[in-house]
Scaffold this motif. Structure first.
Motif, mmCIF file in Angstrom:
data_model
loop_
_atom_site.group_PDB
_atom_site.id
_atom_site.type_symbol
_atom_site.label_atom_id
_atom_site.label_comp_id
_atom_site.label_asym_id
_atom_site.label_seq_id
_atom_site.Cartn_x
_atom_site.Cartn_y
_atom_site.Cartn_z
ATOM 1 N N LEU A 12 0.802 -1.225 0.000
ATOM 2 C CA LEU A 12 0.000 0.000 0.000
ATOM 3 C C LEU A 12 0.833 1.271 0.000
ATOM 4 N N VAL A 13 1.943 1.290 0.713
ATOM 5 C CA VAL A 13 2.750 2.510 0.799
ATOM 6 C C VAL A 13 3.353 2.896 -0.552
ATOM 7 N N PRO A 14 4.031 1.983 -1.276
ATOM 8 C CA PRO A 14 4.510 2.368 -2.618
ATOM 9 C C PRO A 14 3.379 2.724 -3.573
ATOM 10 N N SER A 15 2.212 2.055 -3.427
ATOM 11 C CA SER A 15 1.081 2.380 -4.297
ATOM 12 C C SER A 15 0.577 3.798 -4.039
ATOM 13 N N GLY A 16 0.497 4.192 -2.763
ATOM 14 C CA GLY A 16 0.063 5.546 -2.436
ATOM 15 C C GLY A 16 1.039 6.596 -2.913
ATOM 16 N N LEU A 17 2.330 6.346 -2.707
ATOM 17 C CA LEU A 17 3.332 7.304 -3.171
ATOM 18 C C LEU A 17 3.364 7.383 -4.693
ATOM 19 N N LEU A 106 -1.634 -1.373 18.285
ATOM 20 C CA LEU A 106 -2.678 -0.499 17.761
ATOM 21 C C LEU A 106 -2.433 -0.141 16.291
ATOM 22 N N VAL A 107 -1.190 -0.209 15.868
ATOM 23 C CA VAL A 107 -0.827 0.101 14.485
ATOM 24 C C VAL A 107 -0.888 -1.187 13.687
ATOM 25 N N TYR A 179 2.232 18.439 1.653
ATOM 26 C CA TYR A 179 1.179 17.465 1.362
ATOM 27 C C TYR A 179 1.727 16.039 1.432
ATOM 28 N N PHE A 180 2.927 15.833 0.885
ATOM 29 C CA PHE A 180 3.554 14.520 0.992
ATOM 30 C C PHE A 180 3.856 14.179 2.446
ATOM 31 N N ALA A 181 4.259 15.187 3.229
ATOM 32 C CA ALA A 181 4.548 14.941 4.638
ATOM 33 C C ALA A 181 3.298 14.500 5.394
ATOM 34 N N LEU A 182 2.134 15.045 5.011
ATOM 35 C CA LEU A 182 0.889 14.619 5.651
ATOM 36 C C LEU A 182 0.610 13.147 5.375
ATOM 37 N N ASN A 183 0.860 12.711 4.153
ATOM 38 C CA ASN A 183 0.695 11.287 3.832
ATOM 39 C C ASN A 183 1.621 10.415 4.667
ATOM 40 N N LEU A 184 2.888 10.828 4.739
ATOM 41 C CA LEU A 184 3.863 10.039 5.488
ATOM 42 C C LEU A 184 3.575 10.074 6.983
ATOM 43 N N LEU A 185 2.983 11.160 7.458
ATOM 44 C CA LEU A 185 2.622 11.223 8.875
ATOM 45 C C LEU A 185 1.547 10.189 9.206
ATOM 46 N N LEU A 186 0.588 10.004 8.310
ATOM 47 C CA LEU A 186 -0.437 8.986 8.545
ATOM 48 C C LEU A 186 0.118 7.570 8.416
ATOM 49 N N TRP A 187 1.266 7.430 7.763
ATOM 50 C CA TRP A 187 1.882 6.116 7.671
ATOM 51 C C TRP A 187 2.275 5.589 9.055
ATOM 52 N N PHE A 188 2.545 6.490 9.987
ATOM 53 C CA PHE A 188 2.879 6.063 11.346
ATOM 54 C C PHE A 188 1.721 5.306 11.988
ATOM 55 N N PHE A 189 0.495 5.557 11.533
ATOM 56 C CA PHE A 189 -0.673 4.875 12.077
ATOM 57 C C PHE A 189 -1.062 3.654 11.244
ATOM 58 N N GLY A 190 -0.245 3.346 10.256
ATOM 59 C CA GLY A 190 -0.486 2.163 9.451
ATOM 60 C C GLY A 190 -0.540 2.481 7.969
ATOM 61 N N PRO A 191 -0.327 1.481 7.122
ATOM 62 C CA PRO A 191 -0.357 1.725 5.674
ATOM 63 C C PRO A 191 -1.758 1.994 5.124
ATOM 64 N N ILE A 192 -2.799 1.500 5.791
ATOM 65 C CA ILE A 192 -4.159 1.719 5.294
ATOM 66 C C ILE A 192 -4.554 3.195 5.380
ATOM 67 N N PRO A 193 -4.354 3.884 6.529
ATOM 68 C CA PRO A 193 -4.645 5.323 6.550
ATOM 69 C C PRO A 193 -3.808 6.119 5.554
ATOM 70 N N MET A 194 -2.550 5.685 5.353
ATOM 71 C CA MET A 194 -1.687 6.398 4.417
ATOM 72 C C MET A 194 -2.207 6.250 2.993
ATOM 73 N N PHE A 195 -2.632 5.049 2.592
ATOM 74 C CA PHE A 195 -3.127 4.840 1.240
ATOM 75 C C PHE A 195 -4.462 5.554 1.029
ATOM 76 N N ALA A 196 -5.315 5.539 2.036
ATOM 77 C CA ALA A 196 -6.589 6.250 1.932
ATOM 78 C C ALA A 196 -6.367 7.756 1.821
ATOM 79 N N CYS A 197 -5.384 8.276 2.565
ATOM 80 C CA CYS A 197 -5.065 9.697 2.477
ATOM 81 C C CYS A 197 -4.504 10.046 1.106
ATOM 82 N N SER A 198 -3.749 9.147 0.497
ATOM 83 C CA SER A 198 -3.203 9.404 -0.838
ATOM 84 C C SER A 198 -4.314 9.557 -1.866
#
Length: 247
Positions: A12-17, A106-107, A179-198
């Motif tokens: 999910l992380v490479p897909s979001g980026l 939790l993550v 904007y990219f930093a916001l995506n990476l910040l949500l990555w700390f809570f898991g790849p699913i929030p990061m991909f959804a944010c992307s």
């Protein structure tokens, strides 16, 4: 070997980026070849007219122009300070080895120390890039300030245009880094929030970056305007003196 939750980061992380990078490459192509379809190109068109109007106007109107430039410098300096502060906070967070929140259950994702270090480094790079872009934006706006306030008519408007446009371009790149930093910040809570944010970020940025309004047809010629004003003044003076000659 089954699919584990840590494998979500690899998928999910490479897909979001990649989604974010593809969108910005498409935006860059539109900006270079069809600038009127982007808000950045539309704003740059109006900035060019603004510079032309300022350089051809009277010198007594320079104060208003410097106020506009100073507001851009203040905004760029403020965001540069915020980016640098966040970099310091990330460094302090990394040095705090007692904080185990992002490695808890939790993550839902990869919580290994190596992956956590990649998260910190990626976020730090984004904030450092934003800091550098905002500093360069303030630098170009300061240069434009010097050119506009120079007590000489030999300053080419193209030089002022270049400084103002570059300042705005660095400002836009700095915002994209945030904007990219916001995506990476949500990555700390898991790849699913990061991909959804992307996905949400791409849709949101597409709405903000698209321009459907036609370009404003500006007509301004300082020399013609001066001639018209002088002609009007001379007509008024002739009308005032005509009764005295008749008497």
């Amino acid at each position: 070997m089954g699919f584990e939750k840590k494998d979500l980061d690899v998928l999910l992380v490479p897909s979001g980026l990649l989604l974010m990078f593809v969108y910005h490459l498409q935006l860059l192509y539109r900006y270079l070849h069809q600038p009127h379809t982007t808000c950045i190109g539309f704003e740059n068109f109006n900035k060019r007219f603004w510079v032309q109007a300022i350089m051809q106007g009277e010198r007594r109107d320079i104060g208003m122009c410097l106020t506009v430039i100073s507001s851009n410098i203040s905004a760029a300096t403020f965001l540069a300070s915020v980016s640098l502060t966040l970099c310091s906070l990330i460094g302090a967070w990394i040095s705090n080895t007692n904080n185990n929140f992002f490695v808890s259950d939790l993550v839902y994702g990869d919580t290994r120390p190596a992956t956590l270090s990649i998260k910190y480094i990626s976020l730090l790079i984004c904030f450092l890039l934003a800091f550098s872009c905002f500093i360069q934006s303030a630098r170009h706006f300061v240069h434009a300030n010097y050119l506009i306030s120079t007590p000489s008519t030999s300053i080419p408007p193209k030089s002022v245009e270049l400084a103002v446009i570059r300042g705005g371009d660095f400002w836009s790149v700095g915002l994209r880094a945030l904007y990219f930093a916001l995506n990476l910040l949500l990555w700390f809570f898991g790849p699913i929030p990061m991909f959804a944010c992307s996905i949400f970020m791409v849709l949101f940025l597409h709405y903000l970056d698209s321009n459907m309004a036609p370009l404003i047809e500006h007509e301004f010629d300082g020399r013609q305007m001066v001639k018209k004003v002088e002609q009007r003044v001379s007509e008024m003076a002739t009308a005032i003196h005509m009764p005295s000659h008749q008497n």
